[in-house]
Design an enzyme around this catalytic site. Structure first.
Site, PDB file in Angstrom:
ATOM      1  N   LYS A  54      64.442  29.765  95.126  1.00 44.68           N
ATOM      2  CA  LYS A  54      63.079  30.171  95.496  1.00 44.68           C
ATOM      3  C   LYS A  54      63.005  30.427  97.000  1.00 44.68           C
ATOM      4  CE  LYS A  54      61.000  27.750  91.631  1.00 44.68           C
ATOM      5  NZ  LYS A  54      60.363  26.568  91.082  1.00 44.68           N
ATOM      6  N   GLN A  98      57.915  21.085  92.664  1.00 45.46           N
ATOM      7  CA  GLN A  98      58.948  21.271  91.645  1.00 45.46           C
ATOM      8  C   GLN A  98      58.888  20.157  90.602  1.00 45.46           C
ATOM      9  OE1 GLN A  98      60.830  24.009  91.453  1.00 45.46           O
ATOM     10  NE2 GLN A  98      61.951  23.315  89.656  1.00 45.46           N
ATOM     11  N   ASP A 121      51.897  28.563  90.816  1.00 43.71           N
ATOM     12  CA  ASP A 121      52.519  28.269  89.515  1.00 43.71           C
ATOM     13  C   ASP A 121      51.550  28.587  88.361  1.00 43.71           C
ATOM     14  OD1 ASP A 121      55.138  27.321  89.192  1.00 43.71           O
ATOM     15  OD2 ASP A 121      54.657  25.365  90.030  1.00 43.71           O
TER      16      ASP A 121
HETATM   17  N1  GUN Z   1      60.497  23.189  86.981  1.00 46.20           N
HETATM   18  C1  GUN Z   1      61.103  24.075  86.144  1.00 46.20           C
HETATM   19  N2  GUN Z   1      60.428  25.254  86.121  1.00 46.20           N
HETATM   20  C2  GUN Z   1      59.385  25.105  86.976  1.00 46.20           C
HETATM   21  C3  GUN Z   1      58.344  25.975  87.395  1.00 46.20           C
HETATM   22  O1  GUN Z   1      58.219  27.138  86.966  1.00 46.20           O
HETATM   23  N3  GUN Z   1      57.466  25.465  88.303  1.00 46.20           N
HETATM   24  C4  GUN Z   1      57.565  24.191  88.773  1.00 46.20           C
HETATM   25  N4  GUN Z   1      56.647  23.781  89.646  1.00 46.20           N
HETATM   26  N5  GUN Z   1      58.523  23.356  88.408  1.00 46.20           N
HETATM   27  C5  GUN Z   1      59.422  23.817  87.506  1.00 46.20           C
END
Ligand code: GUN
Length: 302
Positions: A54, A98, A121
């Site tokens: 990311k 996350q 998100d």
């Molecule tokens: N953990 C795995 N996929 C995601 C996601 O799309 N967003 C977040 N915040 N955590 C994750």
């Protein structure tokens, strides 16, 4: 028949180029760039690799990005205080915590503390509600469903009046993508069915689908005979079924398999996403798009 491959890796590049061009233009005109903070608690290896990707992507696009790593034993109160700090920071347009979080932290409480207007998100109940209402009300669609819809549209698949069958009812894929496809508007207007573990005849529903979206987390669940000839098949499953040594790096890597029996399905479907290289690359791409959009909302450009 051999299906057209819908490659997430290629669509990702198209979209990232569009985002980078827009970031450059807005920076020149208004002197602002999108700001994204990713908060990682602890050292879960899968989370580290997602967050690293990311950050790399945000960097490449010219975003301001902050990687805020916190220890595994951080208290809930301290994590809430960090979120509050970024909620108040005008240079930050997107806050991502996350998941998964350590067991002593209530993830609902944490996600609900993020300012809904920085919730890139799309997990906050306010954004889930906005998505349900649809149209201009929507600010941030959750990233994986947004990526799926984008792939269907860019592959030129007709959605209006199409029978869409979604396998799986999770909050992050099944329920939101079903909701998005049933809305009025481009890339939607579909007739949608959600099927799940208690559905009586999974095969019969799948066989009706013009667009079959599978997010069940069960490797090879969907059999080729469940696919309507010419259908568009979107496989969201990323199942680790073993390990192999990478020819490129010599390191051990996971063998990934989707929820659809790909080799047989591609002979029947009209278009299909591979695993890996299908839906996977789209999630981070749409996170970047949501962060750019968050800045544009703030600047009154949307
Ligand atoms: N953990 C795995 N996929 C995601 C996601 O799309 N967003 C977040 N915040 N955590 C994750």
């Amino acid at each position: 028949m051999t299906a057209k491959l819908i490659k997430g890796t290629e669509i990702r590049e198209e979209i990232l180029e569009e985002i980078a061009a827009e970031v450059k233009e807005i920076k020149e005109k208004k002197g602002v760039v999108p700001g994204l903070v990713t908060i990682l608690v602890g050292a879960n290896p899968a989370s580290i690799s997602y967050v690293t990707l990311k950050i790399k992507t945000a960097d490449r696009l010219g975003f301001k990005e902050i990687q805020d790593d916190q220890p595994e034993d951080i208290s809930e109160a301290d994590l809430l205080a960090i979120i509050d700090k970024y909620n108040k920071d005008d240079s930050i347009h997107g806050i991502l915590v996350q998941l998964p979080l350590p067991k002593h932290i209530d993830d609902k409480k944490i996600l609900n503390a993020i300012d809904p207007d920085k919730d890139v998100d799309g997990f906050h109940p306010v954004n889930v509600g906005r998505l349900m209402i649809g149209g201009a009300e929507v600010k941030f669609a959750p990233c994986t469903p947004a990526g799926i819809q984008e792939m269907i549209v860019r592959a030129g698949v007709e959605t209006s009046g199409a029978e869409v069958v979604v396998v799986g009812r999770s909050n992050i894929v099944g329920k939101p993508i079903a909701n998005m496809m049933v809305q009025k508007g481009p890339g939607a207007n579909s007739t949608v069915t959600i099927v799940h573990t208690r559905t009586q005849d999974l095969a019969a529903h799948c066989k009706r689908a013009d667009i079959l979206i599978v997010a069940a987390g069960v490797p090879g669940l969907v059999k080729p005979e469940w696919i309507k000839p010419g259908a568009c098949v979107i496989d969201v499953g990323v199942n680790r079924v073993g390990e192999k040594v990478s020819e490129k790096t010599g390191k051990k890597i996971a063998i990934l398999r989707g929820d659809v029996d790909f080799d047989a399905a591609k002979e029947i479907a009209g278009s299909i996403t591979p695993v890996p290289g299908g839906v996977g690359p789209m999630t981070i791409t749409m996170l970047m798009k949501n962060t750019l959009n968050s800045m544009k909302y703030k600047l009154g450009m949307m």
